[in-house]
Motif scaffolding. Structure first.
Motif, short mmCIF file in Angstrom:
data_model
loop_
_atom_site.label_atom_id
_atom_site.label_comp_id
_atom_site.label_asym_id
_atom_site.label_seq_id
_atom_site.Cartn_x
_atom_site.Cartn_y
_atom_site.Cartn_z
N LEU A 171 8.27 19.44 3.26
CA LEU A 171 8.81 18.27 2.55
C LEU A 171 9.70 17.44 3.48
CD1 LEU A 171 9.74 19.81 -0.93
CD2 LEU A 171 7.78 18.35 -0.40
N LYS A 172 10.57 18.11 4.23
CA LYS A 172 11.44 17.41 5.18
C LYS A 172 10.64 16.72 6.27
CE LYS A 172 14.32 20.90 5.97
NZ LYS A 172 15.48 21.68 6.44
N GLU A 173 9.64 17.43 6.82
CA GLU A 173 8.81 16.87 7.89
C GLU A 173 8.14 15.56 7.43
OE1 GLU A 173 4.53 18.01 9.79
OE2 GLU A 173 5.95 19.66 9.56
N VAL A 174 7.55 15.58 6.26
CA VAL A 174 6.85 14.39 5.77
C VAL A 174 7.83 13.25 5.49
CG1 VAL A 174 5.44 13.46 3.88
CG2 VAL A 174 4.89 15.70 4.87
N ALA A 175 8.94 13.55 4.81
CA ALA A 175 9.90 12.51 4.47
C ALA A 175 10.64 11.98 5.70
CB ALA A 175 10.90 13.03 3.44
N ASP A 176 11.10 12.87 6.55
CA ASP A 176 11.93 12.46 7.69
C ASP A 176 11.14 11.71 8.76
OD1 ASP A 176 13.87 13.79 6.29
OD2 ASP A 176 14.16 15.39 7.75
N ASN A 177 9.83 11.92 8.80
CA ASN A 177 8.99 11.24 9.79
C ASN A 177 8.23 10.07 9.19
OD1 ASN A 177 9.47 12.86 12.23
ND2 ASN A 177 8.66 14.50 10.97
N ASN A 178 8.62 9.67 7.97
CA ASN A 178 8.02 8.52 7.30
C ASN A 178 6.48 8.62 7.24
OD1 ASN A 178 8.24 6.11 5.87
ND2 ASN A 178 7.98 4.87 7.71
N MET A 193 0.85 -1.18 0.00
CA MET A 193 0.00 0.00 0.00
C MET A 193 0.89 1.25 0.00
SD MET A 193 -3.20 0.82 -0.09
CE MET A 193 -3.82 -0.81 0.20
N ILE A 194 0.63 2.15 -0.91
CA ILE A 194 1.43 3.37 -1.02
C ILE A 194 0.74 4.49 -0.23
CG2 ILE A 194 2.33 5.12 -2.60
CD1 ILE A 194 2.50 2.92 -4.73
N LYS A 195 1.50 5.08 0.69
CA LYS A 195 1.02 6.23 1.46
C LYS A 195 1.46 7.50 0.72
CE LYS A 195 3.35 5.30 5.07
NZ LYS A 195 4.01 5.38 6.39
N VAL A 196 0.51 8.38 0.46
CA VAL A 196 0.78 9.57 -0.34
C VAL A 196 0.46 10.84 0.43
CG1 VAL A 196 0.33 10.74 -2.53
CG2 VAL A 196 0.14 8.24 -2.41
N ALA A 197 1.41 11.77 0.40
CA ALA A 197 1.19 13.11 0.93
C ALA A 197 0.98 14.05 -0.25
CB ALA A 197 2.39 13.57 1.75
N ILE A 198 0.00 14.90 -0.14
CA ILE A 198 -0.27 15.89 -1.18
C ILE A 198 -0.09 17.27 -0.57
CG2 ILE A 198 -2.04 16.87 -2.70
CD1 ILE A 198 -3.14 13.92 -2.83
N ILE A 199 0.80 18.04 -1.18
CA ILE A 199 1.06 19.40 -0.71
C ILE A 199 0.79 20.35 -1.87
CG2 ILE A 199 2.74 21.01 0.25
CD1 ILE A 199 4.19 18.58 1.47
N THR A 200 -0.20 21.20 -1.68
CA THR A 200 -0.52 22.21 -2.68
C THR A 200 0.20 23.49 -2.30
OG1 THR A 200 -2.67 21.23 -3.14
CG2 THR A 200 -2.39 23.56 -3.70
N ILE A 201 0.90 24.06 -3.27
CA ILE A 201 1.62 25.30 -3.04
C ILE A 201 0.86 26.40 -3.78
CG2 ILE A 201 3.75 26.57 -3.44
CD1 ILE A 201 4.04 22.88 -3.17
#
Length: 160
Positions: free
Chosen positions: A54-61, A1-9
């Protein structure tokens, strides 16, 4: 299962002055693929804030995949690619190349998008433009590549 974060700028979107149709479309498309939305946020076109999220989402898995929408054009406040480049550990140039090639067939202006793709920790990050048309075309261009890339990042595939 792929967990996806969506960030709108989007400056206007972050202030509630514009509906986030691109982010909403991305949520719908990932759910149609059977992927899970693990994070969603609208932030302004501020390089430091983009980098921090971006760092928060990636670094905290929080997610295996971060899809950004917006801030990839030529306007002075379009800084999403620069923010992404500042925090990635490895660039994945083939994904934006495929996006521009596939979408440029329909919309020659797609070649003006400066979106990038890269890896931070075990998270793949892809920048999409801000329009719903572009988001749909970009996602369609790369959605079949993403599961294999995520499986490699997670160590679930060791030969390719």
């Amino acid at each position: 299962m792929i967990k996806v974060a969506i960030i709108t700028i989007s400056d206007k979107g972050s202030k509630g002055l514009r509906q986030d149709k691109s982010g909403e479309l991305l949520i719908k498309m990932i759910e149609e693929e059977g992927w899970i939305k693990s994070f969603y946020l609208i932030i302004p076109d501020e390089k430091e804030e983009i980098e921090q999220k971006l760092k928060e989402v990636a670094d905290n898995n929080i997610a295996d995949l971060i899809l950004t929408t917006g801030g990839t054009g030529l306007a002075p406040r379009d800084v999403t690619p620069e923010a992404t480049k500042n925090i990635i550990e490895k660039e994945v140039p083939g994904i934006p190349e495929k996006i521009r090639y596939a979408t440029g067939e329909n919309t020659p202006m797609a070649y003006l998008s400066r979106g990038v793709c890269g890896i931070r920790k075990f998270t793949l990050i892809i920048n999409f433009p801000g329009s719903t048309k572009a988001v749909k075309e970009c996602f369609e261009a790369v959605k079949d590549l993403i599961p294999h890339g995520i499986n490699i990042l997670k160590g679930e595939i060791t030969e390719h």
